[in-house]
Design a protein around this motif. Structure first.
Motif, PDB file in Angstrom:
ATOM      1  N   UNK A  82     -10.509 102.316  15.946  1.00 50.07           N
ATOM      2  CA  UNK A  82     -10.390 102.788  17.331  1.00 50.07           C
ATOM      3  C   UNK A  82      -9.644 104.117  17.393  1.00 50.07           C
ATOM      4  N   UNK A  83      -8.511 104.190  16.678  1.00 51.19           N
ATOM      5  CA  UNK A  83      -7.732 105.433  16.706  1.00 51.19           C
ATOM      6  C   UNK A  83      -8.515 106.590  16.070  1.00 51.19           C
ATOM      7  N   UNK A  84      -9.323 106.260  15.078  1.00 54.99           N
ATOM      8  CA  UNK A  84     -10.189 107.284  14.484  1.00 54.99           C
ATOM      9  C   UNK A  84     -11.136 107.841  15.529  1.00 54.99           C
ATOM     10  N   UNK A  85     -11.731 106.939  16.304  1.00 55.72           N
ATOM     11  CA  UNK A  85     -12.640 107.360  17.379  1.00 55.72           C
ATOM     12  C   UNK A  85     -11.924 108.177  18.430  1.00 55.72           C
ATOM     13  N   UNK A  86     -10.681 107.763  18.720  1.00 56.77           N
ATOM     14  CA  UNK A  86      -9.901 108.470  19.740  1.00 56.77           C
ATOM     15  C   UNK A  86      -9.519 109.874  19.270  1.00 56.77           C
ATOM     16  N   UNK A 125     -12.087 112.318  19.231  1.00 55.76           N
ATOM     17  CA  UNK A 125     -12.542 112.635  20.598  1.00 55.76           C
ATOM     18  C   UNK A 125     -13.994 112.243  20.833  1.00 55.76           C
ATOM     19  N   UNK A 126     -14.292 110.986  20.538  1.00 54.48           N
ATOM     20  CA  UNK A 126     -15.621 110.461  20.863  1.00 54.48           C
ATOM     21  C   UNK A 126     -15.821 110.601  22.369  1.00 54.48           C
ATOM     22  N   UNK A 127     -17.023 110.966  22.787  1.00 50.10           N
ATOM     23  CA  UNK A 127     -17.290 111.181  24.215  1.00 50.10           C
ATOM     24  C   UNK A 127     -18.064 110.035  24.846  1.00 50.10           C
ATOM     25  N   UNK A 128     -18.896 109.396  24.051  1.00 47.11           N
ATOM     26  CA  UNK A 128     -19.607 108.223  24.556  1.00 47.11           C
ATOM     27  C   UNK A 128     -19.453 107.104  23.529  1.00 47.11           C
ATOM     28  N   UNK A 129     -19.099 105.930  24.040  1.00 44.72           N
ATOM     29  CA  UNK A 129     -18.979 104.749  23.193  1.00 44.72           C
ATOM     30  C   UNK A 129     -19.841 103.669  23.822  1.00 44.72           C
ATOM     31  N   UNK A 132     -13.410  97.561  19.864  1.00 45.37           N
ATOM     32  CA  UNK A 132     -13.914  97.973  21.176  1.00 45.37           C
ATOM     33  C   UNK A 132     -12.949  97.600  22.296  1.00 45.37           C
ATOM     34  N   UNK A 133     -12.153  96.560  22.075  1.00 47.02           N
ATOM     35  CA  UNK A 133     -11.139  96.232  23.099  1.00 47.02           C
ATOM     36  C   UNK A 133     -10.179  97.398  23.283  1.00 47.02           C
ATOM     37  N   UNK A 134      -9.690  97.911  22.150  1.00 46.20           N
ATOM     38  CA  UNK A 134      -8.728  99.016  22.240  1.00 46.20           C
ATOM     39  C   UNK A 134      -9.397 100.274  22.802  1.00 46.20           C
ATOM     40  N   UNK A 135     -10.627 100.525  22.372  1.00 49.42           N
ATOM     41  CA  UNK A 135     -11.322 101.708  22.885  1.00 49.42           C
ATOM     42  C   UNK A 135     -11.574 101.605  24.388  1.00 49.42           C
ATOM     43  N   UNK A 136     -11.882 100.406  24.863  1.00 51.95           N
ATOM     44  CA  UNK A 136     -12.133 100.286  26.307  1.00 51.95           C
ATOM     45  C   UNK A 136     -10.834 100.491  27.085  1.00 51.95           C
ATOM     46  N   UNK A 137      -9.725 100.067  26.494  1.00 49.44           N
ATOM     47  CA  UNK A 137      -8.426 100.345  27.126  1.00 49.44           C
ATOM     48  C   UNK A 137      -8.140 101.845  27.153  1.00 49.44           C
ATOM     49  N   UNK A 138      -8.408 102.475  26.009  1.00 47.89           N
ATOM     50  CA  UNK A 138      -8.169 103.929  25.921  1.00 47.89           C
ATOM     51  C   UNK A 138      -9.003 104.684  26.945  1.00 47.89           C
ATOM     52  N   UNK A 176      -8.359 108.457  26.202  1.00 49.61           N
ATOM     53  CA  UNK A 176      -9.565 109.018  25.606  1.00 49.61           C
ATOM     54  C   UNK A 176     -10.533 109.335  26.732  1.00 49.61           C
ATOM     55  N   UNK A 177     -10.960 110.605  26.789  1.00 49.46           N
ATOM     56  CA  UNK A 177     -11.894 111.022  27.829  1.00 49.46           C
ATOM     57  C   UNK A 177     -13.316 110.725  27.353  1.00 49.46           C
ATOM     58  N   UNK A 178     -13.720 109.483  27.561  1.00 48.48           N
ATOM     59  CA  UNK A 178     -15.050 109.072  27.094  1.00 48.48           C
ATOM     60  C   UNK A 178     -15.675 108.100  28.083  1.00 48.48           C
TER      61      UNK A 178
END
Lengths: 303, 384
Positions: B12-16, B19-23, B35-41, B47-49
């Protein structure tokens, strides 16, 4: 003054500008090509199309050509809706919030293999316009039945001895159950109505679903010059009524019928129904009547 | 900044940081925390995604491809059955030259239902045209995601960042989070030359006749062949900025080794422990951990193992009717170059069966006893 009037040019009911060019490889009398032509007139150039496997993945023309002036993502068969969601999200993230992203699929890609992704998109109310041009079978692969094939029809997988014995899936009701902002049925025989609906759908945010009746002379064993006739008859005999549904609940009937025509003449123009006996036609007529009455009651209930 | 985190959160932090834009993702054990952490971000704008919460993995990959084609940097994650469901679209992503980056948690394929680690899920996707990175610790997971974006976007080829179920996905380790500004410097925004936009209309992926299709695939292979050098270069650049080098392989005490183990994933870290013990006892062993499976690092492997007396490939996977999959690759790397080098193929740890330092002792026992391998598969720890 009367002379001045005569001099006036004929007023076109649709814009003259074409975004679909000669050079496409559609068959003679193809309803799907008309559907695209009219739709693009309504949507304009700020459009991205996501086209899964269907007649239109061929009609557009082979790589490196395209007969359309708008960009196309030829996507996987079952993914039209969600590919469009992905494109919409991607465009927004790179700063384009204006483009209308359209999933443009046939009935197989909508009613059958694509319904899971479509349901997901509709449930999330992703901001896309989903358009199904419905020619009532897998025409691109050679006329196999789909769940959009009507009762009684011959296809290569529902031979005459074992014609389709189940009704056409009611995709519009399924979509209505998702409570999306806009659903409309349209027919290539009523271009102004189709144009108006596509234009209206363009300006709504959220998932919009447009279901366009599009005859296929090759698959229906009909004459190519009857395409328009059939796509008007189907509305006038209430087999494919033209209506809108807002937020899954508010029904509006667009073409009201003073006199509802019987379905027999419509069926007789199509070789795919040639084998039907009077008894079977009578049954089909009853079904059309029953559904029509139910639709009228629903529409009335909304007023 | 150092943080203690599970392998999934390293993804997740790698994706953040990338700067992933669409997940677009769908939950599957043991991937869920990614994906839980990414959805929180995404929710709290760390994270601007845009996060598309799709209804299946098939749709996750379809949406990712669409977003990537529109010019957005795209990240997702899955595992096992989910990866298998994506199969058709894995071809679509590489064939369409969409540089999606995806985490995959290695989990054994059903039936019977298993949530534990082996590599058959990702290795079944060998021929889909994705770059495959196998990681052995959480730091490597995070660093690899960031580098994968860079490599993928340069080559317009998607990448899979792979980690073992539980032994990595749910194991907490200290991870150094690189500074965002420095990551931005390392990884500039994704700006594809050609993309899906009404301003420059093109038709992507239309009907392609035999006159053109062949050349498109030739070009994919030619670009894939550029990956080894690019991965090395990107790794060095990353090392310069962040102090950690990634490359195609990790060599451990191979220089003077008589016996070399060939491993991947966390089995490679276990091997290091075993090697230290065995070295104490005077046995000259080393480990070559393969980090990039596709494209396969033929040259690196050849150069490192050619000096050894014997080689033992440890596969946590199997190609039924053939052998362990890394074993096949290593043999083909040596064929015609060092035909006399004895290479032994071991299969261990399927479906999450533990692979421990004693596994390596057992393997070494086999290798020491024989001059050459008499069987193509030597099973470790199986109840026959």
């Amino acid at each position: 003054m009367s002379q001045d009037k005569k001099k006036k040019k004929m007023r076109l009911s649709l814009p003259e500008e074409e975004l679909m060019n000669p050079g496409h490889v559609g068959c003679q009398g193809c309803g799907a090509t008309l559907a695209m032509r009219y739709t693009l007139k309504a949507l304009g150039q700020k459009v991205v199309l996501c086209i899964p496997a269907c007649c239109w993945s061929v009609i557009d023309g082979p790589f490196p050509y395209s007969s359309l002036d708008v960009p196309i993502f030829h996507c996987a068969f079952e993914t039209a809706a969600v590919s469009a969601s992905g494109v919409k999200a991607g465009l927004e993230m790179v700063g384009d919030t204006e483009t209308t992203v359209v999933a443009w699929a046939g009935d197989g890609g909508t009613f059958d293999i694509g319904i899971q992704a479509l349901s997901g998109v509709a449930e999330r109310n992703d901001d896309i316009l989903y358009i199904c041009y419905d020619n009532e079978a897998y025409m691109n692969t050679g006329i196999q039945r789909s769940s959009a094939t009507p009762y009684g029809a011959w296809t290569t997988t529902t031979p005459v001895k074992h014609f389709k014995n189940r009704p056409k899936k009611d995709i519009d009701a399924i979509m209505a159950a998702h409570r999306i902002p806009y659903i409309a049925t349209a027919s290539v025989g009523y271009p102004e109505d189709l144009f108006k609906k596509a234009k209206k759908a363009k300006d709504i945010k959220g998932t919009r679903f447009l279901h366009i009746y599009a005859p296929c002379p090759v698959g229906w064993k009909s004459r190519s010059e009857d395409t328009i006739k059939l796509s008007r008859m189907v509305v006038q005999n209430a087999t494919f009524p033209l209506y809108e549904i807002e937020w899954g609940e508010k029904y509006t009937l667009n073409i009201k019928l003073k006199e509802k025509k019987p379905i027999e003449d419509y069926l007789r123009l199509q070789g795919r129904f040639r084998h039907l006996t009077e008894k079977e036609i009578a049954y089909m007529q009853e079904e059309v009547d029953r559904k029509w009455e139910r639709l009228l009651a629903t529409v009335e209930g909304c007023q | 900044m150092k943080k203690v985190m599970m392998g999934n959160h390293a993804l997740s932090f790698g994706g953040m940081l990338g700067r992933a834009q669409v997940i677009a993702a769908y939950p599957i054990t043991p991937q869920t925390q990614v994906v839980e952490l990414l959805s929180e971000m995404c929710a709290d704008k760390t994270l601007d995604a845009t996060f598309i919460k799709v209804e299946s993995e098939h749709s996750a990959m379809a949406a990712s491809i669409g977003a990537s084609l529109a010019g957005a940097r795209t990240f997702t994650a899955t595992s096992a059955q989910g990866l298998a469901l994506m199969h058709e679209l894995l071809h679509w992503a590489s064939g369409g030259r969409n540089p999606v980056v995806m985490g995959n948690i290695n989990r054994a394929m059903a039936p019977g239902w298993s949530i534990w680690s082996d590599q058959n899920d990702s290795l079944s996707q060998r021929d889909t045209g994705w770059i495959q990175f196998y990681c052995s610790n959480n730091q490597e997971v995070l660093d690899t995601v960031i580098q994968a974006f860079k490599v993928s976007e340069k080559l317009m080829i998607p990448s899979m960042v792979i980690l073992d179920a539980f032994t990595l996905s749910h194991t907490y380790e200290v991870v150094d989070l690189p500074d965002q500004k420095k990551v931005d410097e390392f990884l500039p925004p994704f700006r594809p030359e050609i993309k899906l936009t009404p301003d420059d209309p093109h038709a992507f992926g239309g009907l392609t006749s035999p006159e053109h299709y062949f050349e498109l695939r030739y070009k994919l292979q030619k670009d894939m062949e550029k990956a080894p050098a690019l991965i090395e270069k990107t790794g060095k650049e990353y090392e310069k900025m962040f102090g950690r080098y990634l490359g195609q392989v990790e060599e451990y005490r191979c220089d003077d080794a008589d016996f070399i183990f060939i491993t991947s994933g966390t089995v490679g870290s276990t091997a290091r422990v075993a090697i230290d013990e065995l070295r104490e006892e005077g046995v000259k062993v080393g480990n070559l951990r393969i980090k990039v499976f596709r494209p396969f690092p033929f040259e690196k492997v050849r150069n490192i193992i050619k000096k050894a007396k014997k080689v033992a490939v440890v596969d946590r996977n199997i190609s039924y009717g053939h052998h362990g999959i890394f074993y096949q690759e290593v043999k083909s790397a040596m064929f015609g170059h060092h035909n006399s080098l004895p290479i032994f193929g071991f299969i261990a740890g399927l479906g999450g069966r533990d692979v421990t330092p004693s596994t390596f002792r057992e393997i070494l026992g086999h290798v020491q006893k024989k001059d050459k391998s008499e069987e193509e598969i030597i099973w470790i720890g199986v109840k026959k």
